[in-house]
Design a protein around this motif. Structure first.
Motif, mmCIF file in Angstrom:
data_model
loop_
_atom_site.group_PDB
_atom_site.id
_atom_site.type_symbol
_atom_site.label_atom_id
_atom_site.label_comp_id
_atom_site.label_asym_id
_atom_site.label_seq_id
_atom_site.Cartn_x
_atom_site.Cartn_y
_atom_site.Cartn_z
ATOM 1 N N PHE A 180 -17.427 5.649 -8.929
ATOM 2 C CA PHE A 180 -16.974 4.671 -9.918
ATOM 3 C C PHE A 180 -15.454 4.555 -9.920
ATOM 4 N N SER A 181 -14.767 5.677 -9.830
ATOM 5 C CA SER A 181 -13.307 5.663 -9.786
ATOM 6 C C SER A 181 -12.808 4.886 -8.574
ATOM 7 N N THR A 182 -13.427 5.103 -7.439
ATOM 8 C CA THR A 182 -13.024 4.438 -6.209
ATOM 9 C C THR A 182 -13.286 2.940 -6.262
ATOM 10 N N ILE A 183 -14.479 2.533 -6.690
ATOM 11 C CA ILE A 183 -14.767 1.095 -6.713
ATOM 12 C C ILE A 183 -13.954 0.376 -7.781
ATOM 13 N N THR A 184 -13.534 1.104 -8.811
ATOM 14 C CA THR A 184 -12.668 0.499 -9.823
ATOM 15 C C THR A 184 -11.275 0.254 -9.247
ATOM 16 N N LEU A 185 -10.724 1.248 -8.580
ATOM 17 C CA LEU A 185 -9.370 1.123 -8.042
ATOM 18 C C LEU A 185 -9.284 0.150 -6.880
ATOM 19 N N THR A 186 -10.378 -0.047 -6.160
ATOM 20 C CA THR A 186 -10.359 -0.989 -5.041
ATOM 21 C C THR A 186 -10.833 -2.372 -5.472
ATOM 22 N N THR A 187 -11.100 -2.552 -6.730
ATOM 23 C CA THR A 187 -11.537 -3.807 -7.362
ATOM 24 C C THR A 187 -12.854 -4.346 -6.811
ATOM 25 N N VAL A 188 -13.662 -3.487 -6.208
ATOM 26 C CA VAL A 188 -14.958 -3.928 -5.699
ATOM 27 C C VAL A 188 -15.895 -4.171 -6.879
ATOM 28 N N GLY A 189 -16.082 -3.170 -7.733
ATOM 29 C CA GLY A 189 -16.862 -3.316 -8.947
ATOM 30 C C GLY A 189 -18.280 -3.801 -8.745
ATOM 31 N N TYR A 190 -19.109 -3.028 -8.086
ATOM 32 C CA TYR A 190 -20.492 -3.425 -7.828
ATOM 33 C C TYR A 190 -21.292 -3.650 -9.108
ATOM 34 N N GLY A 191 -20.977 -2.929 -10.159
ATOM 35 C CA GLY A 191 -21.680 -3.105 -11.418
ATOM 36 C C GLY A 191 -22.890 -2.206 -11.602
ATOM 37 N N ASP A 192 -23.150 -1.324 -10.658
ATOM 38 C CA ASP A 192 -24.301 -0.435 -10.803
ATOM 39 C C ASP A 192 -24.042 0.695 -11.788
ATOM 40 N N LEU A 193 -22.790 1.033 -12.005
ATOM 41 C CA LEU A 193 -22.405 2.002 -13.030
ATOM 42 C C LEU A 193 -21.425 1.321 -13.975
ATOM 43 N N SER A 194 -21.549 1.628 -15.247
ATOM 44 C CA SER A 194 -20.575 1.108 -16.207
ATOM 45 C C SER A 194 -20.466 2.089 -17.361
ATOM 46 N N PRO A 195 -19.276 2.236 -17.918
ATOM 47 C CA PRO A 195 -19.089 3.171 -19.022
ATOM 48 C C PRO A 195 -19.853 2.711 -20.257
ATOM 49 N N SER A 196 -20.415 3.675 -20.971
ATOM 50 C CA SER A 196 -21.204 3.342 -22.159
ATOM 51 C C SER A 196 -20.495 3.718 -23.461
ATOM 52 N N LYS A 197 -19.504 4.573 -23.381
ATOM 53 C CA LYS A 197 -18.797 5.019 -24.585
ATOM 54 C C LYS A 197 -17.502 4.236 -24.759
ATOM 55 N N ASP A 198 -17.124 4.024 -26.009
ATOM 56 C CA ASP A 198 -15.900 3.271 -26.293
ATOM 57 C C ASP A 198 -14.671 3.942 -25.691
ATOM 58 N N SER A 199 -14.604 5.263 -25.782
ATOM 59 C CA SER A 199 -13.446 5.973 -25.225
ATOM 60 C C SER A 199 -13.355 5.768 -23.710
ATOM 61 N N SER A 200 -14.492 5.732 -23.045
ATOM 62 C CA SER A 200 -14.500 5.509 -21.596
ATOM 63 C C SER A 200 -14.084 4.087 -21.249
ATOM 64 N N LYS A 201 -14.494 3.140 -22.073
ATOM 65 C CA LYS A 201 -14.122 1.743 -21.833
ATOM 66 C C LYS A 201 -12.618 1.546 -21.986
#
Length: 75
Positions: free
Chosen positions: A35-56
């Motif tokens: 998740f960290s990698t796909i976030t930083l590379t802006t790929v963002g497949y969407g298969d994982l997403s944060p569920s807690k407000d602090s994580s968002k």
């Protein structure tokens, strides 16, 4: 020299993101790193997403600063 420093900072940034998501979301280290990698590379497949407000909130700032760091490192 600049390349090594920015690559080291990027590595630390990925490790911090991985540890945060592992602890905050309860994901495995593999999922957290992924998740960290796909976030930083802006790929963002969407298969994982944060569920807690602090994580968002964390991922919002993580992406803003991390994407800039990736672009700086590649530049």
């Amino acid at each position: 020299m600049r390349e090594r420093v920015s690559l080291a900072i990027l590595t630390v940034f990925l490790v911090l993101g991985t540890l945060f998501f592992h602890n905050a979301e309860g994901w495995s280290y593999t999922d957290s790193f992924y998740f960290s990698t796909i976030t930083l590379t802006t790929v963002g497949y969407g298969d994982l997403s944060p569920s807690k407000d602090s994580s968002k909130i964390f991922v919002s700032f993580y992406a803003i600063f991390g994407i800039g760091l990736v672009l700086y490192t590649l530049g």
